[in-house]
Design an enzyme around this catalytic site. Sequence first.
Site, short mmCIF file in Angstrom:
data_model
loop_
_atom_site.label_atom_id
_atom_site.label_comp_id
_atom_site.label_asym_id
_atom_site.label_seq_id
_atom_site.Cartn_x
_atom_site.Cartn_y
_atom_site.Cartn_z
N LYS A 65 0.81 -1.11 0.33
CA LYS A 65 0.10 -0.45 0.20
C LYS A 65 0.91 1.11 0.19
CE LYS A 65 -3.96 2.26 0.97
NZ LYS A 65 -4.78 2.38 2.19
N VAL A 66 1.04 2.48 -0.92
CA VAL A 66 1.42 3.34 -1.26
C VAL A 66 0.97 4.44 -1.65
CG1 VAL A 66 3.72 2.47 -2.01
CG2 VAL A 66 1.91 2.73 -3.64
N SER A 67 1.49 5.45 -1.32
CA SER A 67 0.74 7.23 -1.51
C SER A 67 0.75 7.28 -3.57
CB SER A 67 1.71 7.93 -1.28
OG SER A 67 1.44 7.86 0.08
N THR B 299 0.13 11.42 -1.07
CA THR B 299 -0.70 12.20 -1.76
C THR B 299 -1.31 13.30 -1.74
OG1 THR B 299 -1.55 9.79 -2.25
CG2 THR B 299 -2.89 11.77 -3.53
N ALA B 300 -1.28 13.24 0.40
CA ALA B 300 -1.64 13.89 0.85
C ALA B 300 -0.80 15.20 0.25
CB ALA B 300 -2.17 13.96 1.94
N HIS C 75 -6.55 10.77 8.11
CA HIS C 75 -7.28 9.58 8.79
C HIS C 75 -8.45 10.47 9.61
CE1 HIS C 75 -5.58 7.03 5.77
NE2 HIS C 75 -4.05 7.13 6.07
#
Length: 284
Positions: free
Chosen positions: A59-61, A111-112, A155
Amino acid sequence: MSPEPSPLHLAYSPCPNDTFVFDALAHGRVPGMPAPEVTFADIDITNGLAQQGRFDVLKVSYAVLPYILGTYTLLPCGGALGRGCGPLVLAREARADLSGGTVAVPSETSTAYLLFRLWAADTLPGGVGEIVVLPFHEIMPAVRDGKVDAGLVIHEARFTYRDYGLHKLADMGEHWERTTGLPIPLGAIVAKRSLGGAALTRLADAIRTSVRMAWEDPEASRPYVMEHAQEMDPAVADQHIGLYVNEFTADLGEDGYAAVRGLLTRAAAEGLVPALGPEALAFP
């Protein structure tokens, strides 16, 4: 007799959305798919592991995709996209001016962070001053205590920032949706291209099955979710899952792929990431 193939090695975060999605797969309950080895790591760590070519599936950005798509392919399921689930910029004052200010972020490869930079380019004529990278759990206290002018949070902080006496200055997701009409791309599932097309297709099918099994019997995943939820209140964990696990988790679909391409194209135009080739997101 040929030896049994080694199990896949997955790396994802201990956040409730990931443990909910992968519960059935991780525990060998997906028919025809052996249980993988699982390593838990926050997404800033998995972003680095992917750039090193570590692990079969991570799981990655989405922000890190331009750097790893030579080794990994984007899976069309299992990740986090959605609406109304974007990162927030928090400050001590509701009308704080961030031009030239210091902003704490959880990662500069997330991504944020891309969404924040795109928002800042559109809305802060003076630009942002200093960017400070802090562990996620330190950001809200740092804003509250005046160590930084603002913080970028993700989150479950969407549900808890008021507990720190903080104000939402801006919602990166609202800005993204308003300017593009697309869902917000946050976290991607990638797998090594060297696994081969057939194995990648089986893996994607297994992840979709794991998602459906979690939806059909949410209580089955609850022990796994809460074991890794870092003392999170169960109600907050449920909100977290409800926000980040949705139809795009089961399948990116046309809108999902458009969101990913849109984010990375805009970020490349701002000089934040390398440009992608036209077939970079093709699966398998």
